[in-house]
Design an enzyme around this catalytic site. Structure first.
Site, short mmCIF file in Angstrom:
data_model
loop_
_atom_site.label_atom_id
_atom_site.label_comp_id
_atom_site.label_asym_id
_atom_site.label_seq_id
_atom_site.Cartn_x
_atom_site.Cartn_y
_atom_site.Cartn_z
N SER A 111 -10.02 -0.41 6.82
CA SER A 111 -9.32 -0.20 5.55
C SER A 111 -8.68 -1.43 4.95
O SER A 111 -8.28 -1.42 3.78
CB SER A 111 -8.25 0.89 5.72
OG SER A 111 -8.86 2.15 5.87
N SER A 116 -9.43 1.87 2.75
CA SER A 116 -8.47 2.63 1.97
C SER A 116 -7.44 1.78 1.24
O SER A 116 -6.66 2.29 0.44
CB SER A 116 -7.74 3.63 2.88
OG SER A 116 -6.98 2.97 3.88
N LYS A 148 0.84 -1.18 0.00
CA LYS A 148 0.00 0.00 0.00
C LYS A 148 0.89 1.24 0.00
O LYS A 148 2.01 1.22 0.52
CB LYS A 148 -0.91 -0.04 1.24
CG LYS A 148 -1.96 1.05 1.32
CD LYS A 148 -2.84 0.80 2.55
CE LYS A 148 -3.92 1.87 2.71
NZ LYS A 148 -4.81 1.58 3.86
#
EC number: 3.5.1.4
Length: 535
Positions: free
Chosen positions: A233, A209, A134
């Site tokens: 997330s 996210s 990420k």
């Protein structure tokens, strides 16, 4: 800086990202899927653009690849090239990446191959395996924009501790993936890179996210990705795309030297965890990271080795049918009922679990995030003139609270944590079964309500999200009728927007929760649930 200033910076960053994809990994125009094509997951196999070897490699599990990499049957360079190409295709079709590291990845892979040839031994348990990260995981010399224009061309000065550990275990970093602004939106959209979409249906969201990760993995461009979770997330994007994830308790996996969206906010701690297409590879990742003794290099890690979890033959499982705020949409309700039936048939004890305290927990979460009056976000935006996105309106409108009020919020949080734990212990349950989100996934821009995930961030419990094997069915999952009585206004809105046709065929996931620092237990319990579902 003028509006044109921030827009120009963003445009240049997007162009640089696009230009970083080599010509040989750009999808030829004559086979490029039309914008109207919803499902692009079949493209690698149907296009004829990928070789059989590339499809075999990217279609393997991490466990299978690692066995072949360690033996020398596969070269890391060959494996890395295959995943770089598939990740490049994934980005061109879903906009899932924030950085490409292709040249450095191939250099690393060749070095690992040379080491194995020279010594006969792999570097570590992840020798030669490409792992996606990420965007917030710092890699020295690479941007971690976390969706802010201000962080474009602001390369990290060091590696995150987790990156150091994974690299030491032999991992190859080849891409970083897209996130929403400040990583505080449940869909992956920002002013730098734009929106990441769902590879199974590009009209739908891949969540957030960690939605760049989930889209990449669902497309087959990664077998192990790492995301983070402060309100859902990891679990939300995993549920949206039908993959596996673990939300660990704070202190189990290293988080030091990552870039935060709300730096310094610690009333609810962010954690990171793996996202994988299967549970075995998820467990392999966990054993590897914890086995590296991360507490030696991360002062916030707790020195707990990975343990074997001894489960009773028959589990006692609490079932949360709704959280008192939003009723699960028909597919999720059906999946929950189906899973309960399967578990009962397997001899497990299922008991109803009350949504007591859930609304208050969600309130604590929301107030914690905006306790600075949105100042952290506002100050970051201010430097370039970047405007607040509509999804960040809560931060734009927030009022800062003082130290005393923040301490009262901590007291409230601690009291609920104690009440919830006492209730759990008195009930004698092993784990909780509940929705991950109220829906399978939703149209882009329509995600609402993080209540099913966010409460367990405040409690800091270990949780998995897992696909049930069911998918949305137009006949079985028809919209709620006129007799539906919404729990709240947001419930009314979510269920009124539900459209079975729009999410037809999407995988349906559920969530399993154990107490704090019971990561091993929740993974073992997930195996039990999957076993029951398979029969």
């Amino acid at each position: 800086m003028s509006n044109q200033g921030w827009e120009a910076i963003a445009a240049a960053k997007r162009k640089a990202l696009s230009d970083s994809i080599p010509s040989e990994w750009r999808i030829p125009a004559d086979i490029f899927p039309a914008e109207t094509q919803e499902d692009v997951t079949g493209f690698p196999k149907s296009s004829g653009w990928f070789t059989e070897k590339e499809l075999e490699i990217t279609g393997s599990t991490a466990t299978q690849l690692l066995q072949k990499l360690a033996s020398g049957e596969l070269k890391s360079e060959e494996v890395t090239k295959a995943f770089c190409k598939r990740a490049a295709a994934a980005h061109q079709l879903t906009n899932c990446l924030s950085e490409t590291l292709f040249a450095a990845a191939l250099d690393t892979a060749r070095s690992l191959d040379e080491h194995l040839a020279r010594t006969g031994k792999p570097i570590g348990p992840l020798h030669g395996l490409p792992i996606s990260l990420k965007d917030n995981f710092n890699l020295k010399g690479i941007d971690s924009t976390v969706g802010f224009i201000a962080y474009v061309n602001d390369p990290a000065k060091y590696d995150s501790v987790l990156a150091e550990i994974l690299r030491g275990a032999g991992a190859v970093f080849y891409v970083k993936t897209n996130v929403p602004t400040a990583m505080m939106i449940a869909e992956s959209v920002n002013n730098v890179f734009g929106r990441t979409v769902h590879p199974r249906n590009r009209n739908l969201t891949s969540g957030g996210s960690s939605g760049g990760e989930s889209a990449l993995i669902a497309f087959g461009g990664s077998v192990v990705g790492v995301g983070s979770d402060i309100g859902g997330s990891l679990r939300i994007p995993a549920a949206c795309t039908g993959i596996f994830t673990l939300r660990p308790s704070s202190g189990r996996f290293p988080t030091t030297r990552c870039r935060a969206g709300l730096a310094g906010q610690e009333a609810v701690l962010s954690v990171n965890g793996p996202m994988t297409p299967n549970l075995n590879d998820l467990e392999l990742y966990c054993k590897t990271v914890v086995g590296a003794e991360p507490w030696i290099s991360d002062p916030r890690c707790i020195p707990i080795p990975w343990r074997s979890a001894e489960l009773p033959q028959k589990l006692k499982i609490g079932v949360l049918w709704n959280d008192g705020m939003v009723t699960p949409t028909p597919p999720v309700k059906r999946a929950l009922e189906h899973t309960v039936q399967k578990l009962k048939a397997a001899g497990h004890e299922l008991v109803d679990w009350s949504h007591e305290d859930h609304a208050e927990l969600l309130s604590v979460l929301a107030r914690s995030f905006v306790s600075d009056g949105g100042k952290s976000v506002r100050e970051t935006l201010k430097g370039t003139g970047e405007p607040f996105r509509e999804e960040m309106s809560a931060y734009e409108q927030a009022k800062e609270v003082g130290g005393y009020d923040m301490w009262q919020l901590h007291i409230q949080r601690n009291e609920i944590q104690k009440r919830y734990l006492d209730r759990w212990n008195n009930a004698g349950i092993d784990v909780l079964l509940l929705p991950t989100t109220p829906f399978a996934t939703v149209k882009n821009g329509q995600f609402k309500h993080v209540g099913y995930t966010g409460v367990y961030n405040v409690l800091d419990y270990a949780a998995t999200s897992f696909p049930t094997g069911l998918s949305v069915d137009q006949d079985a999952d028809k919209a709620t009728g006129a007799g539906f009585k919404p729990l709240t206004s947001i419930d009314e809105e979510i269920n009124s927007e539900y459209d079975a046709q729009a999410v037809l065929g999407m995988p349906i996931s559920l969530q399993l929760v154990a107490r704090r620092l019971e990561e091993e237990k929740v993974i073992e319990a997930t195996k039990v649930v999957l076993d029951a579902l398979s029969k």
